[in-house]
Design an enzyme around this catalytic site. Structure first.
Site, PDB file in Angstrom:
ATOM      1  N   THR A   1      37.224  55.761  27.274  1.00 29.49           N
ATOM      2  CA  THR A   1      38.628  56.013  26.919  1.00 29.49           C
ATOM      3  C   THR A   1      39.439  56.101  28.206  1.00 29.49           C
ATOM      4  OG1 THR A   1      37.894  57.190  24.977  1.00 29.49           O
ATOM      5  CG2 THR A   1      40.170  57.592  25.689  1.00 29.49           C
TER       6      THR A   1
ATOM      7  N   PHE B   1      35.024  54.492  18.443  1.00 22.85           N
ATOM      8  CA  PHE B   1      35.531  55.596  17.611  1.00 22.85           C
ATOM      9  C   PHE B   1      34.387  56.430  17.040  1.00 22.85           C
ATOM     10  CE2 PHE B   1      38.690  52.231  17.650  1.00 22.85           C
ATOM     11  CZ  PHE B   1      39.816  52.929  18.045  1.00 22.85           C
ATOM     12  N   LEU B   2      33.202  56.312  17.618  1.00 23.37           N
ATOM     13  CA  LEU B   2      32.069  57.054  17.048  1.00 23.37           C
ATOM     14  C   LEU B   2      32.178  58.548  17.322  1.00 23.37           C
ATOM     15  CD1 LEU B   2      30.016  57.757  19.620  1.00 23.37           C
ATOM     16  CD2 LEU B   2      29.394  55.369  19.303  1.00 23.37           C
TER      17      LEU B   2
ATOM     18  N   GLU C   1      30.053  62.188  17.761  1.00 23.67           N
ATOM     19  CA  GLU C   1      28.726  62.730  18.037  1.00 23.67           C
ATOM     20  C   GLU C   1      28.153  63.304  16.747  1.00 23.67           C
ATOM     21  OE1 GLU C   1      28.457  65.337  21.427  1.00 23.67           O
ATOM     22  OE2 GLU C   1      29.830  64.052  22.551  1.00 23.67           O
TER      23      GLU C   1
ATOM     24  N   LEU D   1      41.155  67.986   8.010  1.00 18.50           N
ATOM     25  CA  LEU D   1      41.998  69.110   7.567  1.00 18.50           C
ATOM     26  C   LEU D   1      41.124  70.327   7.319  1.00 18.50           C
ATOM     27  CD1 LEU D   1      44.637  67.503   5.146  1.00 18.50           C
ATOM     28  CD2 LEU D   1      44.959  68.274   7.506  1.00 18.50           C
TER      29      LEU D   1
ATOM     30  N   ALA E   1      40.267  73.791   8.496  1.00 24.87           N
ATOM     31  CA  ALA E   1      40.722  74.851   9.403  1.00 24.87           C
ATOM     32  C   ALA E   1      39.494  75.551   9.977  1.00 24.87           C
ATOM     33  CB  ALA E   1      41.594  75.829   8.636  1.00 24.87           C
TER      34      ALA E   1
ATOM     35  N   GLY F   1      36.613  71.212  19.697  1.00 26.91           N
ATOM     36  CA  GLY F   1      35.989  71.271  21.013  1.00 26.91           C
ATOM     37  C   GLY F   1      35.456  69.892  21.314  1.00 26.91           C
TER      38      GLY F   1
ATOM     39  N   CYS G   1      36.054  65.066  23.996  1.00 28.96           N
ATOM     40  CA  CYS G   1      37.105  64.048  23.817  1.00 28.96           C
ATOM     41  C   CYS G   1      38.495  64.591  23.546  1.00 28.96           C
ATOM     42  CB  CYS G   1      36.706  63.101  22.688  1.00 28.96           C
ATOM     43  SG  CYS G   1      35.129  62.322  23.001  1.00 28.96           S
TER      44      CYS G   1
ATOM     45  N   ARG H   1      30.075  70.912  25.514  1.00 28.78           N
ATOM     46  CA  ARG H   1      31.302  70.696  26.268  1.00 28.78           C
ATOM     47  C   ARG H   1      32.519  71.177  25.476  1.00 28.78           C
ATOM     48  NH1 ARG H   1      30.540  64.555  27.933  1.00 28.78           N
ATOM     49  NH2 ARG H   1      29.408  64.577  25.975  1.00 28.78           N
TER      50      ARG H   1
HETATM   51  C1  UGA Z   1      35.965  62.330  18.312  1.00 28.55           C
HETATM   52  C2  UGA Z   1      36.564  61.315  17.309  1.00 28.55           C
HETATM   53  O1  UGA Z   1      36.415  61.798  15.989  1.00 28.55           O
HETATM   54  C3  UGA Z   1      35.867  59.955  17.446  1.00 28.55           C
HETATM   55  O2  UGA Z   1      36.490  59.015  16.596  1.00 28.55           O
HETATM   56  C4  UGA Z   1      35.955  59.483  18.889  1.00 28.55           C
HETATM   57  O3  UGA Z   1      35.254  58.262  19.073  1.00 28.55           O
HETATM   58  C5  UGA Z   1      35.351  60.521  19.818  1.00 28.55           C
HETATM   59  O4  UGA Z   1      36.057  61.775  19.630  1.00 28.55           O
HETATM   60  C6  UGA Z   1      35.506  60.038  21.226  1.00 28.55           C
HETATM   61  O5  UGA Z   1      36.636  59.819  21.662  1.00 28.55           O
HETATM   62  O6  UGA Z   1      34.474  59.765  21.885  1.00 28.55           O
HETATM   63  P1  UGA Z   1      33.762  63.870  18.353  1.00 28.55           P
HETATM   64  O7  UGA Z   1      34.501  64.619  19.419  1.00 28.55           O
HETATM   65  O8  UGA Z   1      32.377  63.412  18.618  1.00 28.55           O
HETATM   66  O9  UGA Z   1      34.593  62.528  17.962  1.00 28.55           O
HETATM   67  O10 UGA Z   1      33.679  64.758  17.033  1.00 28.55           O
HETATM   68  P2  UGA Z   1      34.676  65.062  15.813  1.00 28.55           P
HETATM   69  O11 UGA Z   1      33.905  64.950  14.567  1.00 28.55           O
HETATM   70  O12 UGA Z   1      35.918  64.300  15.915  1.00 28.55           O
HETATM   71  O13 UGA Z   1      35.001  66.621  16.033  1.00 28.55           O
HETATM   72  C7  UGA Z   1      35.761  67.079  17.153  1.00 28.55           C
HETATM   73  C8  UGA Z   1      36.047  68.562  17.011  1.00 28.55           C
HETATM   74  O14 UGA Z   1      37.005  68.800  15.988  1.00 28.55           O
HETATM   75  C9  UGA Z   1      34.822  69.414  16.631  1.00 28.55           C
HETATM   76  O15 UGA Z   1      34.833  70.583  17.411  1.00 28.55           O
HETATM   77  C10 UGA Z   1      35.049  69.741  15.169  1.00 28.55           C
HETATM   78  O16 UGA Z   1      34.447  70.946  14.783  1.00 28.55           O
HETATM   79  C11 UGA Z   1      36.560  69.830  15.122  1.00 28.55           C
HETATM   80  N1  UGA Z   1      37.103  69.584  13.776  1.00 28.55           N
HETATM   81  C12 UGA Z   1      36.968  68.369  13.188  1.00 28.55           C
HETATM   82  C13 UGA Z   1      37.812  70.604  13.136  1.00 28.55           C
HETATM   83  O17 UGA Z   1      37.984  71.717  13.655  1.00 28.55           O
HETATM   84  N2  UGA Z   1      38.343  70.355  11.883  1.00 28.55           N
HETATM   85  C14 UGA Z   1      38.205  69.158  11.281  1.00 28.55           C
HETATM   86  O18 UGA Z   1      38.729  69.003  10.154  1.00 28.55           O
HETATM   87  C15 UGA Z   1      37.486  68.138  11.942  1.00 28.55           C
END
Ligand code: UGA
Length: 450
Positions: A121, A152-153, A155, A250, A252, A257, A260, A327
């Site tokens: 990114t 857009f994957l 973890e 959505l 809460a 964290g 990204c 992280r």
């Molecule tokens: C995120 C994006 O979702 C990916 O599309 C992107 O490719 C990736 O960053 C990146 O740029 O490499 P990631 O950080 O692995 O992916 O995980 P997410 O599932 O997006 O969760 C991120 C954080 O948001 C987590 O701490 C999760 O607990 C939190 N979260 C997610 C919430 O607090 N509420 C939600 O409704 C969804």
């Protein structure tokens, strides 16, 4: 196709292993000697479901190879994916030094046409810089292109996301580059967004920032829900049924964290500001997220009173389930805050314990399972919604605790079921303020006004 992947982190390794599994010849490059040795032995240095099997299979079939030398990958690959880290500098901008170093090394080794693809990114216009640098540095008569193909994957479900994406974005300036990437991705049967390099770069920052905005928005709604006795889960369910809104992101909780969102929101804020555009929405989202962590500790204090001398069991440390990645994990802020308030803290995470021991260190008890973390606790705080926490025997938990109190920082549990099992339950935005002394007064006052 012959593909080189520079950088064997989460994105690079998943990309390389998946391409190899699809039948391409892949050469992975990483300058970390230990990582390369581990990969050659078939070990993945972090936890990602299914990845180790894929890596082993790729190696066994000779389709996935690993090296420390960029020239080796440049020699044998037509496409070179740059997947190195772009961490945040103290001022919020992306640190592009790894991208720059890799670009120069590729340029020095190039003897025939190569397509260099940014997957890391990066701020918009990085591709233009890479193209200029490559063209200035490559030997005369050698042609090259730069394209952007953001990833857009997520973890924890990275392989599934890579193989079955919602869309594939291809930013390219030449027909040759476009054709190579379209051919590579056609078998994925996913919508292709084919555009210029700058739009592709921006699309990634805009997407991650929008997901972060959604999370902060629902966390702001959750605070109102708490004040008025509404349930944010129901509010989100109802909002999400509107196809223009959607239910995803959505949930809460204690906030986002990971490696990204904070990094990308900060970088996008810098880009917008540098171009004299309004970044206030991005700043507000980051601010709400920052405040969720102390807010979680304040909520616990409201449930228990002063935390000095109390014991708190923390379930989940990784920034999200199905990863051992710590992280920017909310737990790394919340656990030290609990310690600073004088609480004894017992923690458990299914995968992140080895890394957490290094980061959280002294004064924290590392437990073997959730029940051990709950033993003798005045409250249990859930910070990561691992599946195994969903299935806990709550009655057993309650019997082990000094006080049966649960603070559910991810709204994983059904409040009614928790209460039936004898727990005093509080989630985020679930109307629970009305159960505390403070909110009883608040409700009474509100009642009088009415
Ligand atoms: C995120 C994006 O979702 C990916 O599309 C992107 O490719 C990736 O960053 C990146 O740029 O490499 P990631 O950080 O692995 O992916 O995980 P997410 O599932 O997006 O969760 C991120 C954080 O948001 C987590 O701490 C999760 O607990 C939190 N979260 C997610 C919430 O607090 N509420 C939600 O409704 C969804």
């Amino acid at each position: 196709m012959k593909i080189g992947i520079i950088g064997a982190g989460h994105v690079g390794l998943v990309t390389g292993a998946c391409f190899a599994d699809l039948g391409h010849q892949v050469m992975m490059v990483d300058d970390d000697r230990r990582k390369v040795a581990a990969l050659r032995a078939g070990r993945v240095p972090f936890f990602e479901p299914g990845l180790e099997e894929l890596v082993r299979r790729g190696m066994a079939h000779g389709r996935l190879r690993v090296t420390r030398a960029i020239p080796e990958a440049v020699d044998c690959s037509t496409l070179l994916f740059v997947c190195v880290g772009t961490p945040t500098r103290p001022n919020g901008e992306a640190d592009l030094s790894a991208v720059e170093t890799v670009t120069r090394r590729i340029a020095r080794s190039m003897r025939a046409y190569r397509l260099v693809v940014e997957k890391s990114t990066v701020p918009v216009q990085t591709g233009a810089w890479m193209r200029r640098t490559l063209r200035e540095m490559v030997r005369r008569g050698v042609d090259c292109d730069v394209a952007s193909n953001p990833e857009f994957l997520r973890e924890g479900c990275a392989i599934q996301d890579f193989l079955h994406p919602d869309r594939i974005v291809i930013g390219a300036e030449s027909e040759r580059a476009r054709r190579l990437l379209v051919d590579l991705y056609t078998p994925f049967h996913a919508p292709l967004v084919v555009t210029d390099v700058s739009s592709a770069e921006l699309l990634k920052h805009a997407s991650n920032s929008f997901l972060a905005l959604k999370i902060s928005y629902i966390n702001a709604v959750a605070q109102v829900c708490e004040r008025v006795g509404a349930d944010v889960v129901k509010v989100a369910d109802g909002m999400g049924l509107d196809r223009r809104i959607g239910r995803a992101f959505l949930d809460a909780g204690v906030g986002w964290g990971g490696s990204c969102f904070s990094k990308d929101v900060a970088a996008f804020t810098r880009i917008a500001t540098a171009h004299r555009c309004d970044a206030s929405l991005l700043r507000a989202a980051a601010g709400i997220n920052r405040r969720q962590r102390p807010y979680a500790v304040a909520r616990l204090r409201r449930l228990l009173g002063p935390l000095r001398g109390r014991t708190v069991g923390v379930l989940g440390l990784a920034f999200k389930p199905d990863t051992d990645d710590l992280r920017d994990a909310p737990a790394l802020d919340i656990v030290p805050k609990l310690r600073a308030a004088g609480a004894r803290v017992r923690v458990f995470d299914p995968k992140a314990m080895p890394a957490a021991k290094k980061l959280l260190g002294r004064g924290v008890t590392f437990c073997r399972n959730a029940y051990e973390a709950a033993r003798g606790a005045d409250a249990v705080m859930l910070l990561t919604e691992w599946n195994e926490f969903k299935e806990l025997d709550v009655t057993r938990m309650a019997s082990l605790m000094r006080q049966p109190v649960v603070f559910d920082g991810r709204n994983l549990y059904d409040p009614a079921a928790m209460r039936r099992a004898g727990m005093r339950y509080a989630g985020i935005g679930r109307g629970q303020m009305q159960q505390t002394a403070h909110s009883t007064q608040h409700t009474e006052k509100a009642g009088k006004k009415r």
